[in-house]
Design an enzyme around this catalytic site. Structure first.
Site, short mmCIF file in Angstrom:
data_model
loop_
_atom_site.label_atom_id
_atom_site.label_comp_id
_atom_site.label_asym_id
_atom_site.label_seq_id
_atom_site.Cartn_x
_atom_site.Cartn_y
_atom_site.Cartn_z
N ASP A 134 0.84 -1.20 0.00
CA ASP A 134 0.00 0.00 0.00
C ASP A 134 0.88 1.25 0.00
O ASP A 134 1.61 1.50 0.96
CB ASP A 134 -0.88 -0.01 1.26
CG ASP A 134 -1.82 1.18 1.31
OD1 ASP A 134 -2.87 1.12 0.65
OD2 ASP A 134 -1.50 2.18 1.99
N TYR A 143 2.75 9.94 -0.25
CA TYR A 143 3.87 9.40 0.54
C TYR A 143 5.22 9.71 -0.11
O TYR A 143 6.27 9.53 0.53
CB TYR A 143 3.75 7.88 0.75
CG TYR A 143 2.47 7.41 1.43
CD1 TYR A 143 1.60 8.31 2.04
CD2 TYR A 143 2.13 6.07 1.46
CE1 TYR A 143 0.42 7.87 2.64
CE2 TYR A 143 0.96 5.62 2.07
CZ TYR A 143 0.11 6.53 2.65
OH TYR A 143 -1.05 6.08 3.24
N LYS A 199 -2.80 5.90 -4.20
CA LYS A 199 -3.94 6.78 -3.89
C LYS A 199 -3.73 8.13 -4.54
O LYS A 199 -2.59 8.62 -4.60
CB LYS A 199 -4.07 6.97 -2.37
CG LYS A 199 -3.91 5.70 -1.57
CD LYS A 199 -4.15 5.90 -0.08
CE LYS A 199 -3.79 4.66 0.71
NZ LYS A 199 -2.35 4.51 1.03
N HIS A 206 -7.90 9.44 -1.85
CA HIS A 206 -7.24 9.35 -0.54
C HIS A 206 -8.10 9.94 0.58
O HIS A 206 -8.18 9.39 1.68
CB HIS A 206 -5.88 10.05 -0.62
CG HIS A 206 -4.89 9.59 0.39
ND1 HIS A 206 -3.54 9.61 0.17
CD2 HIS A 206 -5.04 9.10 1.65
CE1 HIS A 206 -2.91 9.14 1.24
NE2 HIS A 206 -3.80 8.84 2.15
N1 LIG Z 1 -5.51 6.08 3.80
C1 LIG Z 1 -4.97 6.82 4.73
O1 LIG Z 1 -5.33 8.00 4.93
C2 LIG Z 1 -3.89 6.24 5.60
C3 LIG Z 1 -3.51 6.90 6.77
C4 LIG Z 1 -2.53 6.32 7.57
C5 LIG Z 1 -1.97 5.10 7.20
N2 LIG Z 1 -2.35 4.49 6.03
C6 LIG Z 1 -1.73 3.19 5.59
O2 LIG Z 1 -1.70 2.27 6.67
C7 LIG Z 1 -0.36 1.89 6.92
C8 LIG Z 1 -0.11 1.57 8.40
O3 LIG Z 1 -0.43 2.64 9.23
P1 LIG Z 1 0.64 3.57 9.94
O4 LIG Z 1 1.85 3.68 9.12
O5 LIG Z 1 -0.11 4.81 10.29
O6 LIG Z 1 1.01 2.90 11.31
P2 LIG Z 1 0.93 1.46 12.04
O7 LIG Z 1 1.15 0.37 11.08
O8 LIG Z 1 -0.30 1.48 12.88
O9 LIG Z 1 2.20 1.61 13.02
C9 LIG Z 1 3.49 1.76 12.52
C10 LIG Z 1 4.44 1.99 13.69
O10 LIG Z 1 4.52 0.81 14.50
C11 LIG Z 1 5.87 0.36 14.56
N3 LIG Z 1 5.83 -1.11 14.50
C12 LIG Z 1 5.40 -1.87 13.48
N4 LIG Z 1 5.46 -3.18 13.80
C13 LIG Z 1 5.95 -3.24 15.06
C14 LIG Z 1 6.24 -4.32 15.93
N5 LIG Z 1 6.03 -5.58 15.57
N6 LIG Z 1 6.75 -4.02 17.16
C15 LIG Z 1 6.97 -2.72 17.54
N7 LIG Z 1 6.70 -1.68 16.75
C16 LIG Z 1 6.19 -1.92 15.52
C17 LIG Z 1 6.57 0.97 13.37
O11 LIG Z 1 7.94 1.16 13.65
P3 LIG Z 1 9.14 0.91 12.59
O12 LIG Z 1 8.63 1.26 11.21
O13 LIG Z 1 10.19 1.86 13.06
O14 LIG Z 1 9.55 -0.53 12.71
C18 LIG Z 1 5.85 2.30 13.25
O15 LIG Z 1 6.38 3.22 14.19
C19 LIG Z 1 0.43 3.11 6.41
O16 LIG Z 1 1.79 2.84 6.30
C20 LIG Z 1 -0.29 3.39 5.14
O17 LIG Z 1 0.08 2.46 4.12
C21 LIG Z 1 -3.31 5.04 5.24
#
Ligand SMILES: NC(=O)c1ccc[n+]([C@@H]2O[C@H](COP(=O)([O-])OP(=O)(O)OC[C@H]3O[C@@H](n4cnc5c(N)ncnc54)[C@H](OP(=O)(O)O)[C@@H]3O)[C@@H](O)[C@H]2O)c1
Length: 285
Positions: free
Chosen positions: A50, A55, A80, A113
């Site tokens: 994704d 980004y 997106k 998005h």
């Molecule tokens: N459509 C939208 O508006 C929208 C908005 C937000 C997100 N998204 C999508 O959803 C994806 C995921 O959401 P997100 O990036 O907001 O955050 P998330 O996946 O909820 O959390 C990511 C955070 O958790 C840490 N992490 C991941 N696995 C871990 C583990 N096993 N143990 C400890 N820490 C861990 C990562 O650290 P490290 O990376 O440092 O390991 C990072 O700091 C995004 O990357 C994006 O593709 C979409």
């Protein structure tokens, strides 16, 4: 539904198969960080990536895909449309730029998005309809296999459906322990959409939640695994992000245990532990 592995799929309303866990790339820097994390994810067995124009990492995401050697057709790739871009011709051009940066000739899924970008605050319905029309053209041209939305609530969905000829297949929204957006989930499902769960780890905040630590100990799993497993058992499609290879692998090991129905409910009820989604009618971007 019995899920056994990372390559298991949900079936979208249009018949397309989508792997049940996506790999998130928000806040992953363009360059080596994005290339390497995508490569690690594909090596760990993820087949669903994704990204988004916003980004600013599509080029390196595409490089990671190519470097993995995994055939393009085995990967489900989503991008997106950037918020400041809406309109028919503008969307066609932006989509082509995504293809160019990603180094591919089609996308599996392309999302609006946000429903109401600041630049189109007062004419968002019309501008979304025009972008959607462009995405329908891309779908007819087979450059796009499914159309979707993100951060859309009930009234945004209703507005889109007034003119859409090709139905949205997914709604990607923030879904995490304590953040279940019930009305949006119910309404999206009523309209035939799959829910993609973004920020399934609460952008990292989940690791500070004591109740999640208790559950991790109870099941002998990590907090991340409990949260991702919970997402799957709710029927969502979680898309955790990590740039850390060991965590990337850890987040995929969620198919050999099951949360009890009581614990699934308990996690849903942890209201506000990782905060709540932004109001899509009131975003400053
Ligand atoms: N459509 C939208 O508006 C929208 C908005 C937000 C997100 N998204 C999508 O959803 C994806 C995921 O959401 P997100 O990036 O907001 O955050 P998330 O996946 O909820 O959390 C990511 C955070 O958790 C840490 N992490 C991941 N696995 C871990 C583990 N096993 N143990 C400890 N820490 C861990 C990562 O650290 P490290 O990376 O440092 O390991 C990072 O700091 C995004 O990357 C994006 O593709 C979409």
């Amino acid at each position: 539904m019995q899920l056994n592995r990372l390559t298991d799929t949900y079936t979208l309303q249009n018949g397309l198969q989508i792997p049940v866990i996506g790999f998130g790339t928000w806040q992953v820097a363009d360059g080596e960080e994005a290339r390497k994390s995508v490569l690690s994810a594909l090596e760990a067995g993820y087949r669903h990536i994704d990204t988004a124009q916003a980004y600013e990492n599509e080029q390196s995401v595409g490089q990671g895909i190519r470097d993995s050697g995994v055939p393009r057709e085995q990967i489900f790739l989503t991008s997106k449309l950037r918020n400041p871009v809406r309109g028919y011709e503008e969307t066609l051009a932006a989509f082509d730029e995504s293809l160019r940066l990603l180094g591919t000739d089609y996308l599996d899924l392309f999302l609006l998005h946000w429903p109401r970008p600041r630049a189109f605050h007062d004419n968002w319905e019309h501008m979304n309809a025009e972008s959607w029309r462009a995405m329908e053209t891309l779908f007819e041209q087979k450059k796009l296999r499914a159309l979707g939305i993100s951060n859309f609530r009930r009234h945004h969905i209703d507005a889109l459906l007034k003119t859409a000829k090709v139905a949205p297949q997914v709604n990607q929204i923030r879904l995490a322990p304590g953040e279940t957006q019930d009305d949006t989930v119910d309404y999206s499902r009523e309209k035939g959409m799959l829910l993609e769960a973004y920020s399934p780890l609460g952008v990292g905040r989940i690791f500070e939640v004591p109740q999640m630590q208790e559950l991790a100990e109870k099941y002998g799993r990590t907090i991340a695994q409990i949260a991702i497993r919970w997402s799957l058992q709710r029927g969502y499609l979680p898309m955790p992000k990590s740039i850390t290879p060991e965590r990337i692998r850890e987040n995929a090991r969620v198919f050999d245990f099951e949360l009890s129905a009581d614990d699934v409910q308990r996690i849903a009820d942890m209201k506000g532990v990782v905060g709540y989604a932004r109001d899509p009618d009131d975003i400053p971007f």
